[in-house]
Design a protein around this motif. Structure first.
Motif, PDB file in Angstrom:
ATOM      1  N   LEU A 232      -2.954  10.317 -15.107  1.00  0.00           N
ATOM      2  CA  LEU A 232      -2.931   9.675 -13.800  1.00  0.00           C
ATOM      3  C   LEU A 232      -1.898  10.315 -12.888  1.00  0.00           C
ATOM      4  N   LYS A 233      -2.334  10.659 -11.664  1.00  0.00           N
ATOM      5  CA  LYS A 233      -1.403  11.185 -10.669  1.00  0.00           C
ATOM      6  C   LYS A 233      -1.877  10.752  -9.295  1.00  0.00           C
ATOM      7  N   LEU A 234      -0.943  10.631  -8.396  1.00  0.00           N
ATOM      8  CA  LEU A 234      -1.250  10.224  -7.030  1.00  0.00           C
ATOM      9  C   LEU A 234      -1.464  11.476  -6.194  1.00  0.00           C
ATOM     10  N   SER A 235      -2.512  11.473  -5.378  1.00  0.00           N
ATOM     11  CA  SER A 235      -2.801  12.671  -4.588  1.00  0.00           C
ATOM     12  C   SER A 235      -2.509  12.498  -3.106  1.00  0.00           C
ATOM     13  N   ALA A 236      -2.510  11.271  -2.600  1.00  0.00           N
ATOM     14  CA  ALA A 236      -2.247  11.073  -1.174  1.00  0.00           C
ATOM     15  C   ALA A 236      -1.871   9.619  -0.899  1.00  0.00           C
ATOM     16  N   LEU A 237      -1.034   9.450   0.102  1.00  0.00           N
ATOM     17  CA  LEU A 237      -0.724   8.117   0.606  1.00  0.00           C
ATOM     18  C   LEU A 237      -1.840   7.750   1.572  1.00  0.00           C
ATOM     19  N   VAL A 238      -2.519   6.642   1.309  1.00  0.00           N
ATOM     20  CA  VAL A 238      -3.669   6.249   2.115  1.00  0.00           C
ATOM     21  C   VAL A 238      -3.267   5.235   3.185  1.00  0.00           C
ATOM     22  N   SER A 239      -2.450   4.252   2.808  1.00  0.00           N
ATOM     23  CA  SER A 239      -2.105   3.209   3.771  1.00  0.00           C
ATOM     24  C   SER A 239      -0.748   2.610   3.434  1.00  0.00           C
ATOM     25  N   GLN A 240      -0.032   2.257   4.491  1.00  0.00           N
ATOM     26  CA  GLN A 240       1.229   1.542   4.348  1.00  0.00           C
ATOM     27  C   GLN A 240       1.136   0.164   4.991  1.00  0.00           C
ATOM     28  N   LYS A 241      -0.032  -0.196   5.492  1.00  0.00           N
ATOM     29  CA  LYS A 241      -0.198  -1.416   6.262  1.00  0.00           C
ATOM     30  C   LYS A 241      -0.529  -2.635   5.420  1.00  0.00           C
ATOM     31  N   GLY A 242      -0.873  -2.459   4.166  1.00  0.00           N
ATOM     32  CA  GLY A 242      -1.166  -3.590   3.306  1.00  0.00           C
ATOM     33  C   GLY A 242      -2.541  -4.199   3.523  1.00  0.00           C
ATOM     34  N   ASP A 243      -3.484  -3.427   4.020  1.00  0.00           N
ATOM     35  CA  ASP A 243      -4.854  -3.902   4.219  1.00  0.00           C
ATOM     36  C   ASP A 243      -5.596  -3.826   2.882  1.00  0.00           C
ATOM     37  N   LEU A 244      -5.305  -4.771   1.994  1.00  0.00           N
ATOM     38  CA  LEU A 244      -5.806  -4.720   0.625  1.00  0.00           C
ATOM     39  C   LEU A 244      -7.313  -4.932   0.531  1.00  0.00           C
ATOM     40  N   LYS A 245      -7.860  -5.782   1.359  1.00  0.00           N
ATOM     41  CA  LYS A 245      -9.295  -6.078   1.289  1.00  0.00           C
ATOM     42  C   LYS A 245     -10.127  -4.832   1.565  1.00  0.00           C
ATOM     43  N   ARG A 246      -9.709  -4.027   2.508  1.00  0.00           N
ATOM     44  CA  ARG A 246     -10.440  -2.802   2.877  1.00  0.00           C
ATOM     45  C   ARG A 246     -10.601  -1.856   1.696  1.00  0.00           C
ATOM     46  N   TYR A 247      -9.594  -1.798   0.836  1.00  0.00           N
ATOM     47  CA  TYR A 247      -9.611  -0.897  -0.318  1.00  0.00           C
ATOM     48  C   TYR A 247      -9.947  -1.627  -1.614  1.00  0.00           C
ATOM     49  N   GLU A 248     -10.353  -2.887  -1.499  1.00  0.00           N
ATOM     50  CA  GLU A 248     -10.668  -3.752  -2.632  1.00  0.00           C
ATOM     51  C   GLU A 248      -9.507  -3.850  -3.616  1.00  0.00           C
ATOM     52  N   LEU A 249      -8.317  -3.967  -3.066  1.00  0.00           N
ATOM     53  CA  LEU A 249      -7.119  -4.162  -3.869  1.00  0.00           C
ATOM     54  C   LEU A 249      -6.578  -5.585  -3.743  1.00  0.00           C
TER      55      LEU A 249
ATOM     56  N   PHE B 202      -8.792   4.239  -5.112  1.00  0.00           N
ATOM     57  CA  PHE B 202      -7.614   3.683  -4.458  1.00  0.00           C
ATOM     58  C   PHE B 202      -6.803   2.899  -5.486  1.00  0.00           C
ATOM     59  N   VAL B 203      -5.497   3.151  -5.523  1.00  0.00           N
ATOM     60  CA  VAL B 203      -4.617   2.462  -6.464  1.00  0.00           C
ATOM     61  C   VAL B 203      -3.380   1.949  -5.734  1.00  0.00           C
ATOM     62  N   MET B 204      -2.775   0.943  -6.343  1.00  0.00           N
ATOM     63  CA  MET B 204      -1.529   0.400  -5.849  1.00  0.00           C
ATOM     64  C   MET B 204      -0.627   0.161  -7.054  1.00  0.00           C
ATOM     65  N   LEU B 205       0.550   0.739  -7.022  1.00  0.00           N
ATOM     66  CA  LEU B 205       1.504   0.577  -8.115  1.00  0.00           C
ATOM     67  C   LEU B 205       2.211  -0.763  -7.990  1.00  0.00           C
ATOM     68  N   THR B 206       2.587  -1.328  -9.116  1.00  0.00           N
ATOM     69  CA  THR B 206       3.332  -2.581  -9.116  1.00  0.00           C
ATOM     70  C   THR B 206       4.669  -2.357  -8.401  1.00  0.00           C
ATOM     71  N   ASN B 207       5.070  -3.326  -7.618  1.00  0.00           N
ATOM     72  CA  ASN B 207       6.330  -3.275  -6.848  1.00  0.00           C
ATOM     73  C   ASN B 207       6.313  -2.187  -5.776  1.00  0.00           C
ATOM     74  N   ASP B 208       5.133  -1.816  -5.293  1.00  0.00           N
ATOM     75  CA  ASP B 208       5.005  -0.836  -4.218  1.00  0.00           C
ATOM     76  C   ASP B 208       3.867  -1.317  -3.314  1.00  0.00           C
ATOM     77  N   LYS B 209       4.151  -1.526  -2.053  1.00  0.00           N
ATOM     78  CA  LYS B 209       3.149  -2.067  -1.138  1.00  0.00           C
ATOM     79  C   LYS B 209       2.197  -1.003  -0.604  1.00  0.00           C
ATOM     80  N   ASN B 210       2.481   0.258  -0.876  1.00  0.00           N
ATOM     81  CA  ASN B 210       1.645   1.354  -0.376  1.00  0.00           C
ATOM     82  C   ASN B 210       0.383   1.518  -1.207  1.00  0.00           C
ATOM     83  N   ILE B 211      -0.648   2.054  -0.573  1.00  0.00           N
ATOM     84  CA  ILE B 211      -1.915   2.302  -1.230  1.00  0.00           C
ATOM     85  C   ILE B 211      -2.109   3.811  -1.339  1.00  0.00           C
ATOM     86  N   TYR B 212      -2.447   4.272  -2.534  1.00  0.00           N
ATOM     87  CA  TYR B 212      -2.609   5.700  -2.794  1.00  0.00           C
ATOM     88  C   TYR B 212      -4.024   6.000  -3.205  1.00  0.00           C
TER      89      TYR B 212
END
Length: 147
Positions: free
Chosen positions: A87-104, A137-147
Motif C-alpha cells: 500500500l502506498k499513497l499516490s496523490a492528495l485528492v481532497s482536504q475538504k472532508g467531503d467524505l460522501k463524494r468519495y464514499e468514505l 480513495f483512502v483515508m488514514l486514521t487520524n488524518d482528515k485528508n483523502i488520498y
C-alpha cells in the motif's frame, strides 16, 4: 524593426521560458509516508462496514474467519496481506472532508485494521474506486485528508 515586433518577440520569449520552467501539477503537498508493514507478524485482520465486520484470525498454520472460526481461503488472505504490504499513497485528492463524494462516509466506507497480538498496527478506510480504475480513495486514521 518596428516596436510592435520587438514587443512580440519579448513576449514570445517570456511565455516560452514560463512553459519550460513551469512544473506540471506542482503542488507543494507532501504525502504521508506509510511505514512498511511486516505482514508475517500480523495475527488478525478486521474488515468492516456499518452493518458489521469480518474478523480474520491467524491460528497457525491457518487463517480463521469470525468468532465461529470458519477456515478462510489462504490465497485470499495472502492477497489481502500483500495489498497491505504494498500500500502506498499516490496523490492528495481532497482536504475538504467531503467524505460522501468519495464514499468514505460511515454508511459506505470499508474500515480495515491490521492487528499484531493485541495491538492495532495499521488502520485506514477504503472508499470507492477512482475514475482511473487503478486507484481507490483512502483515508488514514487520524488524518482528515483523502488520498
Amino acid at each position: 524593426m518596428k516596436k510592435e515586433y520587438l514587443i512580440l518577440i519579448v513576449l514570445l520569449l517570456l511565455f516560452s521560458a514560463y512553459l519550460l520552467l513551469h512544473k506540471e501539477n506542482g503542488d507543494n503537498t507532501t504525502l504521508p509516508e506509510i511505514k512498511k508493514i511486516d505482514v508475517s507478524g500480523i495475527t488478525g485482520l478486521v474488515i468492516g462496514k456499518k452493518e458489521g465486520a469480518l474478523t480474520f484470525t491467524k491460528k497457525e498454520p491457518n487463517w480463521l474467519v469470525t468468532d465461529k472460526e470458519y477456515l478462510a481461503d489462504a490465497s485470499q488472505v495472502k492477497d489481502m496481506l500483500d495489498t497491505l504490504k504494498e500500500l502506498k499513497l499516490s496523490a492528495l485528492v481532497s482536504q475538504k472532508g467531503d467524505l460522501k463524494r468519495y464514499e468514505l462516509d460511515t454508511d459506505n466506507c470499508i474500515r480495515v485494521k491490521a492487528i499484531e497480538g493485541q495491538e492495532t498496527i495499521f488502520e485506514f478506510s477504503l472508499g470507492k474506486i477512482a475514475p482511473t480504475a487503478n486507484h481507490t480513495f483512502v483515508m488514514l486514521t487520524n488524518d482528515k485528508n483523502i488520498y
